[in-house]
Design an enzyme around this catalytic site. Sequence first.
Site, PDB file in Angstrom:
ATOM      1  N   LYS A   1      15.700 -12.287  26.357  1.00 50.64           N
ATOM      2  CA  LYS A   1      15.952 -11.685  27.649  1.00 50.64           C
ATOM      3  C   LYS A   1      17.208 -12.426  28.046  1.00 50.64           C
ATOM      4  CE  LYS A   1      13.871  -8.902  30.304  1.00 50.64           C
ATOM      5  NZ  LYS A   1      13.842  -7.591  29.872  1.00 50.64           N
TER       6      LYS A   1
ATOM      7  N   ASP B   1      17.411  -2.854  25.832  1.00 48.82           N
ATOM      8  CA  ASP B   1      16.920  -3.554  27.171  1.00 48.82           C
ATOM      9  C   ASP B   1      17.155  -2.649  28.532  1.00 48.82           C
ATOM     10  OD1 ASP B   1      15.351  -5.154  28.646  1.00 48.82           O
ATOM     11  OD2 ASP B   1      16.802  -6.962  28.512  1.00 48.82           O
TER      12      ASP B   1
ATOM     13  N   LYS C   1       8.564  -7.908  41.505  1.00 49.57           N
ATOM     14  CA  LYS C   1       9.479  -9.117  40.925  1.00 49.57           C
ATOM     15  C   LYS C   1      10.402  -9.514  42.041  1.00 49.57           C
ATOM     16  CE  LYS C   1      12.915  -9.067  37.160  1.00 49.57           C
ATOM     17  NZ  LYS C   1      13.107  -8.426  35.959  1.00 49.57           N
TER      18      LYS C   1
ATOM     19  N   LYS D   1      20.808  -2.917  29.324  1.00 49.55           N
ATOM     20  CA  LYS D   1      21.350  -4.073  29.793  1.00 49.55           C
ATOM     21  C   LYS D   1      22.606  -4.545  28.727  1.00 49.55           C
ATOM     22  CE  LYS D   1      17.852  -7.029  31.717  1.00 49.55           C
ATOM     23  NZ  LYS D   1      16.612  -6.094  31.955  1.00 49.55           N
TER      24      LYS D   1
HETATM   25  P1  NAD Z   1       3.743  -4.959  29.665  1.00 51.58           P
HETATM   26  O1  NAD Z   1       3.524  -6.395  29.061  1.00 51.58           O
HETATM   27  O2  NAD Z   1       3.007  -4.588  30.862  1.00 51.58           O
HETATM   28  O3  NAD Z   1       3.379  -4.019  28.552  1.00 51.58           O
HETATM   29  C1  NAD Z   1       3.737  -3.952  27.194  1.00 51.58           C
HETATM   30  C2  NAD Z   1       2.649  -3.366  26.378  1.00 51.58           C
HETATM   31  O4  NAD Z   1       2.943  -3.610  25.080  1.00 51.58           O
HETATM   32  C3  NAD Z   1       1.241  -4.050  26.624  1.00 51.58           C
HETATM   33  O5  NAD Z   1       0.300  -3.037  27.046  1.00 51.58           O
HETATM   34  C4  NAD Z   1       0.931  -4.471  25.108  1.00 51.58           C
HETATM   35  O6  NAD Z   1      -0.400  -4.796  24.839  1.00 51.58           O
HETATM   36  C5  NAD Z   1       1.703  -3.898  24.283  1.00 51.58           C
HETATM   37  N1  NAD Z   1       2.341  -4.365  22.968  1.00 51.58           N
HETATM   38  C6  NAD Z   1       2.644  -5.669  22.722  1.00 51.58           C
HETATM   39  N2  NAD Z   1       3.077  -5.456  21.228  1.00 51.58           N
HETATM   40  C7  NAD Z   1       2.777  -4.374  20.974  1.00 51.58           C
HETATM   41  C8  NAD Z   1       2.967  -3.776  19.670  1.00 51.58           C
HETATM   42  N3  NAD Z   1       3.332  -4.469  18.686  1.00 51.58           N
HETATM   43  N4  NAD Z   1       2.817  -2.399  19.480  1.00 51.58           N
HETATM   44  C9  NAD Z   1       2.291  -1.655  20.510  1.00 51.58           C
HETATM   45  N5  NAD Z   1       2.122  -2.248  21.705  1.00 51.58           N
HETATM   46  C10 NAD Z   1       2.438  -3.659  21.976  1.00 51.58           C
HETATM   47  O7  NAD Z   1       5.282  -4.970  30.155  1.00 51.58           O
HETATM   48  P2  NAD Z   1       6.143  -4.002  30.998  1.00 51.58           P
HETATM   49  O8  NAD Z   1       6.235  -4.693  32.217  1.00 51.58           O
HETATM   50  O9  NAD Z   1       5.524  -2.596  30.618  1.00 51.58           O
HETATM   51  O10 NAD Z   1       7.403  -4.129  30.006  1.00 51.58           O
HETATM   52  C11 NAD Z   1       7.651  -3.519  28.687  1.00 51.58           C
HETATM   53  C12 NAD Z   1       8.890  -4.056  28.037  1.00 51.58           C
HETATM   54  O11 NAD Z   1       9.888  -3.509  28.599  1.00 51.58           O
HETATM   55  C13 NAD Z   1       9.342  -5.612  28.065  1.00 51.58           C
HETATM   56  O12 NAD Z   1       9.512  -6.138  26.734  1.00 51.58           O
HETATM   57  C14 NAD Z   1      10.229  -5.888  29.206  1.00 51.58           C
HETATM   58  O13 NAD Z   1      10.791  -6.963  29.010  1.00 51.58           O
HETATM   59  C15 NAD Z   1      11.229  -4.456  29.052  1.00 51.58           C
HETATM   60  N6  NAD Z   1      11.752  -4.258  30.314  1.00 51.58           N
HETATM   61  C16 NAD Z   1      11.122  -3.893  31.566  1.00 51.58           C
HETATM   62  C17 NAD Z   1      11.875  -3.836  32.619  1.00 51.58           C
HETATM   63  C18 NAD Z   1      11.420  -3.614  33.906  1.00 51.58           C
HETATM   64  O14 NAD Z   1      12.074  -3.402  34.990  1.00 51.58           O
HETATM   65  N7  NAD Z   1       9.960  -3.249  34.065  1.00 51.58           N
HETATM   66  C19 NAD Z   1      13.407  -3.931  32.536  1.00 51.58           C
HETATM   67  C20 NAD Z   1      13.951  -4.070  31.271  1.00 51.58           C
HETATM   68  C21 NAD Z   1      13.066  -4.305  30.265  1.00 51.58           C
END
Ligand code: NAD
Length: 528
Positions: A369, A320, A413, A484
């Site tokens: 999370k 994370d 956010k 995290k």
């Molecule tokens: P998002 O939903 O925009 O992107 C995720 C992508 O993953 C989507 O395009 C979806 O179609 C794809 N997906 C889902 N299942 C899949 C699979 N099995 N194989 C391949 N692709 C798949 O989300 P995001 O904002 O880009 O965040 C991505 C991840 O990062 C999340 O799990 C989020 O919790 C984690 N994260 C983000 C942040 C941040 O600051 N943006 C911080 C910590 C963790």
Amino acid sequence: MLVDTFSVAGKADTTDYKTSKFVYNNTEVEMKDGHAVVTPTRKELEIRISQHAPKTGLMLVGFGGSNGSTLLGGLLANQHNISWERKDGVCNPNFFGSMIESSTVRLGTTHAGEDVYAPFRSLVPFVDPKNPDQFMLGGWDINNDNMYAAMQKAAVLDVTLQHKLRPYMENITPMPSVFDINFVAANQEDRANNVITAEYAKEMLGEEVDTTGRRWYVEVIKAQMRKFKEENNLEKIVVLWTANTECFAPIIEGVNTTEAELLASLKDAEKSKHIAPSSLFAIAAIEEKVTFINGSPQNTLVPGVIEYAVRNRSMIGGDDFKSGQTKMKSVLTDFLVSSGIKPTCIASYNHLGNNDGLNLSSPAQFRSKEITKANVVDDIVASNDILYKRPGEIEKPDHCIVIKYLKYVGDSKRAMDEYTSEIFMRGKNTIVLHNTCEDSLLAAPIIMDMALCGEMLGRLQIREPNGEWENFHPVMNTISFFCKAPRVPDQTPIINALPAQRACLENILRCVAGLPIETNMRLENRVM
Ligand code: NAD
């Protein structure tokens, strides 16, 4: 003063390796009848890194998401020096938020009393992300949008920049991926139009596949990695999960608690249903000896996966990304507790309106999370029993985390935190924070740093004088700064405090560079 590069007097590196000797001063502590006996220890060690930064491909799972498309757009803008206009003027690309690309280390002080700094990246030969011949992106998504369309949907980068990036991105499409709706929120099902099928598997593997269990998915992912590496003339790849947060996979004896169970379960129709898509990517990476990093909170790295990686000496890391609220928490709680102030109540609220937020609106995915966000103060609190000691029970601050989906705010956010602490003579102090930021603009440079560090750690070796060179442990806790919930090898304490995490990485790399570790003693300024 900033200098671009530096050399260490009297140190000569070969063209193959940057090598240094250093003394590792540490302590051993023995508890005798409640009394601690501390023995200072001293070990001479040698550390080295190969000078050759390989042409590296970072393969993102979830490439078409907000993080993936933002990182690709930002990277291409940097690599091709694309500037863009906004109402407040012309913008030039940068890598702000990347510790490797945009932070510095102190080299020392000149005779005139001026501190001299160098870029963090100058400590060791990192892969250069600005150079398209050295670093590129690719990956998988269950959605078949091309990367330009994905960037448009994410709505993170300025529209004028998106237009300029269009020719670079609209011909890039993510590879099909493994999808299991049981691991993500039901609201994600509509996105899944680019999934690995038996037909696709036949095309990739050149033969009919047995689709019992999930071993066949692993074989397809491995073939996709090899194809990507070959087609792009890459020397190395790193795989990183930035797809939707999955629910926690159950840890079941006979299914995934050991390597043997895990590998057998992959071929079993029923047992393999407990192996999450993210774990399938980890297994494929381990088998290809490719570094794998989990950027989401779920327990991708179940015990069987960790055992497999360690035995194969294949690098894994996670979990994370530590990007916003939790990063702040691991600084603020550290500051309070190390000042002798006692945080007693921490309330953290978030709302966001991107697809990550939509997925997290489902309880099982939110729970993943909540777990990674909640544990971040544990070691900091445990470091100070003067504040928290209460006979007969372990005391911790009250701590709650709330995440709500509010579509309107999109990727921007909001994180609101209230820290209440006990101060002198039972007084109370309350600190309130309100943090508004595009989530993906914080995460994208961290993703890049994790990949660059993950690649670099694979080249780092250490030994006792004249001993055998050894690689660092496959469970990469050296990248904790970015996580995290840092994964650590067995019997290893977890460090969450951000300054300690950065000091760890910086000091290891200072040793490679031949610089002394940064103690901040600065006796030259304190003694007559
Ligand atoms: P998002 O939903 O925009 O992107 C995720 C992508 O993953 C989507 O395009 C979806 O179609 C794809 N997906 C889902 N299942 C899949 C699979 N099995 N194989 C391949 N692709 C798949 O989300 P995001 O904002 O880009 O965040 C991505 C991840 O990062 C999340 O799990 C989020 O919790 C984690 N994260 C983000 C942040 C941040 O600051 N943006 C911080 C910590 C963790």
